[in-house]
Design an enzyme around this catalytic site. Structure first.
Site, PDB file in Angstrom:
ATOM      1  N   SER A 208       0.858  -1.186   0.000  1.00  0.00           N
ATOM      2  CA  SER A 208       0.000   0.000   0.000  1.00  0.00           C
ATOM      3  C   SER A 208       0.892   1.233   0.000  1.00  0.00           C
ATOM      4  CB  SER A 208      -0.947   0.004   1.201  1.00  0.00           C
ATOM      5  OG  SER A 208      -0.225  -0.038   2.397  1.00  0.00           O
ATOM      6  N   GLU A 209       0.396   2.308  -0.579  1.00  0.00           N
ATOM      7  CA  GLU A 209       1.192   3.525  -0.745  1.00  0.00           C
ATOM      8  C   GLU A 209       1.787   4.020   0.567  1.00  0.00           C
ATOM      9  OE1 GLU A 209      -1.693   2.771  -2.204  1.00  0.00           O
ATOM     10  OE2 GLU A 209      -2.325   4.359  -3.579  1.00  0.00           O
ATOM     11  N   ASN A 210       1.070   3.790   1.664  1.00  0.00           N
ATOM     12  CA  ASN A 210       1.543   4.308   2.946  1.00  0.00           C
ATOM     13  C   ASN A 210       2.671   3.492   3.554  1.00  0.00           C
ATOM     14  OD1 ASN A 210      -0.146   2.150   3.449  1.00  0.00           O
ATOM     15  ND2 ASN A 210      -1.059   3.049   5.285  1.00  0.00           N
TER      16      ASN A 210
ATOM     17  N   SER B 281       8.359   3.830  -0.581  1.00  0.00           N
ATOM     18  CA  SER B 281       7.138   3.234  -1.114  1.00  0.00           C
ATOM     19  C   SER B 281       6.909   3.675  -2.559  1.00  0.00           C
ATOM     20  CB  SER B 281       5.958   3.638  -0.233  1.00  0.00           C
ATOM     21  OG  SER B 281       4.779   2.983  -0.630  1.00  0.00           O
TER      22      SER B 281
END
Lengths: 229, 217, 229, 217
Positions: free
Chosen positions: C54-56, C96
């Site tokens: 996930s982007e986070n 990321s």
């Protein structure tokens, strides 16, 4: 901190290191180059809370580990095994140069092959003779908030402080201070100022050993090496 | 192909003439077993992308001594007389890059950026012939990404899915180079079950590691 | 994995998710957008060794934690609390997006407002109406090795697959595959090919629901949703 | 000034009109106490540099609701109706930046690079009016560094010299923003003696942290 009485008898490299140590502020982040600059940390008290960074990613370099406790995973930028102080941290090489180039490094102390009257430093190659490479020096000189050149005043009898570098320069940035065993010099817009002389050294002796022209304003004091930080 | 491979399989994989990125700083954090095996195999014409030439018997040193290297790209060669000798005799090409620029060029390749805009090197010999870019009134040197066919890295600990952690100053270029090789081969000091390296302590996710040098059984 | 017999009775969103899941390769790194894409992971077996990013900064997203075990320090990119699979790792936001933009992400599955015959996706703003922002979508579409758009074929009765996007596009990169409940489409140099139809759907029905022109070559098979991966 | 300061001292330090970087992703990893205190203090005309607008009561939300924000720079505002409303009425200016570009712009400011060369956004509306640079035959968008007067970050653990570590997905923008504020203020969940965070687990060296919000005694 070392306790010395007669500074004229002091080892020239120790004179330089001790004088440079007086420029270091408490709780600052400092990078010391190899050679004479490395000696600077010997003159600082640990209570100052200074953190020494090395290019290879240590923030909080310590002195040599106890006998039998060295580990090759922990070295300084010269490849010498070291210890880490309490509160040390490890960063990767990108982060390490991020600190250097990003203005987070308060001070770097570097050796030099030449410095000129404009404050340009040359310390990474002697064309046709020896090419060590710049390592981190170009980033350090370009990025550190304050740059001090710490070196012997002459090499093989020739002045290392010259009117204009004939060796390739390390950065277009003007260094902030030059400390040798003969004096403390500062490059400014109007030229190279002699701010202090070494222990037992006269202004005339400094100028005689220097091919760059030194600007002298008023009486030039002798380095106060007895000062504690 | 398998995550865990033998040192022989790793050596086999790397052809003559390959561009090889090698981690380490003065030989600390370098995958030494891989380097020695490559040197012994007599590879030719390698381009080595490595911070420094270390000394003759550390870091990239054994590869230089065995004359496997045609080109060296890095920041420091002052402590390896072999490099100075081979450079003078013309058998080794050396491209010097300031260390901060070197690591950012590797990172740019690894993270998909088009290059590095740095103040470092401006007004010096290394800026000659290079493009500059002005941003908000300041001038920067444009340096291109630095990518390799192989990235050979060294880790302290590896788990069964290839997650890596590093130790102290042996970290250095490892996490960055792990992003910038088409094939990433890691030489860990120890291999542990999944979960032994907690998620927050993983410095290189295993998903980007292609191969890990297996333990001698 | 869900066991379903009559796919014509299946929820349209589940049809999409299940069909997309067949595109995922073992041991790959996959980013799923919010909405329909999130459903895709339900159709995969954990033995495939797929890591969801996930982007986070989570590599190895897991399903919901056991009852009473959620912690706000661990969420997906939609802000929903999740768990992490064994072997998960945490990276910062720069790392990321380094994975995303640097070609390390094997696949991203994203929702869309419109896709056009050239394969351009629009999914970040409706001028004058609603501007959610692109979040990570522009980087995902530009950087992922493979981009699949997973969405309902129509919205409020209007085709979301159009000759040319009138909404602002997310990237100039052509997406690789479009999966809706009515079919699987692929944009190529010569236009938008209909590769498969949805369960119980005819080619004519897909074209009737689509304002973009679909290229049909030979017999178009129906999605094989019974296939296990 | 002291490393450990009170929340009131922190609020006092930040003037109206300041450029403030705020960490967090949908409110996870955001220094919530600081945000609430700033919102309660009635600051005006802040420029908030933050990944997303979160929701009305999370992340930057309370500052938006209290109308402290004049400009928002970030990547996502879709889940905060306050932002949509204030944007429509013209009281809040919004600059949308793709998330990967956003974090690299922050990083560039923090690590002294002149900008970011990215393929992201090329050929889209956000490329309009921006400079492009060609490197080795490919075109990239040039995006300038993003710096702030203050970086407000959240840490899991802080030690007595300000070393920080983060936890799970609350890490996100924190380590990057810690580099890019002229003044860095961290709100940790716990404060521990030096040595409790091992050197390899420190994600932000304390030497770059200016202030830490002290515990209520």
């Amino acid at each position: 901190m070392k306790d010395i009485l007669d500074f004229t008898e002091m080892d020239p490299k120790e004179i330089i290191a001790r004088r440079v140590s007086l420029e270091i502020r408490p709780k600052s982040l400092v990078n010391l180059g190899i050679g004479i600059p490395t000696l600077v940390s010997d003159h600082l008290d640990e209570s100052m809370g200074v953190f020494f960074q090395s290019e290879n990613g240590v923030v909080g370099l310590g002195h040599r580990p106890p006998e039998g406790m060295t580990d090759r995973h922990l070295t300084d930028a010269g490849g010498t095994t070291v210890s880490a102080v309490p509160g040390a941290s490890i960063i990767d090489s990108a982060f390490s140069f991020g600190l250097i180039r990003g203005g987070h490094l308060d001070l770097t102390v570097l050796g030099g092959l030449q410095v000129d009257a404009r404050g340009h430093l040359a310390n990474w190659m002697i064309p046709g003779e020896f090419v060590p490479g710049m390592g981190g020096a170009m980033d350090l000189v370009t990025g550190a908030r304050k740059v001090i050149v710490a070196m012997m005043h002459t090499a093989k009898g020739r002045s290392k402080i010259v009117p204009a570098c004939d060796l390739p320069v390390t950065s277009q940035r003007r260094v902030d201070l030059i400390v040798t065993e003969l004096g403390v010099m500062q490059p400014r817009d109007d030229g190279l100022h002699l701010l202090e002389t070494g222990p037992g050294v006269t202004v005339e002796q400094v100028q005689a050993a220097t091919t760059a022209e030194l600007i002298v304003t008023g009486t030039v004091p002798e380095m106060d090496l007895s000062r504690t930080i | 192909m398998q995550l865990a491979i033998s040192i022989e399989e790793a050596v086999e994989m790397i052809p003559d003439g390959a561009r090889v990125m090698l981690s380490g700083f003065m030989g600390v954090g370098t995958p030494d077993t891989l380097v020695r095996a490559l040197a012994a195999s007599g590879k030719k014409d390698l381009t080595m992308i490595v911070n420094d030439a270390a000394r003759p018997h550390t870091g990239v040193g054994p590869l230089v001594r065995a004359r496997c290297v045609r080109k060296f790209i890095g920041s420091h060669i002052g402590l390896n007389p072999d490099v100075q000798d081979q450079m003078r005799e013309g058998s080794l090409e050396v491209e010097l890059v300031p260390q901060g620029t070197f690591v950012e060029r590797v990172r740019a390749a690894g993270v998909g950026l088009g290059g590095v805009l740095t103040p470092t090197g401006l007004g010096t010999r290394i800026a000659e012939g290079k493009q500059t870019v002005e941003v908000e009134g300041r001038t920067y040197l444009l340096e291109p990404p630095l990518r390799a066919d192989f990235a050979l890295i060294a880790a302290r600990t590896c788990d069964y899915v290839g997650n890596l952690s590093y130790m102290l100053s042996a970290t250095n270029f490892n996490p960055i180079m792990a992003l910038a090789g088409d094939v990433v081969i890691a030489e860990p000091e120890e291999i542990v079950p999944v979960g032994v390296i907690p998620p927050d302590a993983v410095k290189t996710p295993g998903i980007i590691v292609d191969h890990v040098i297996k333990r001698a059984s």
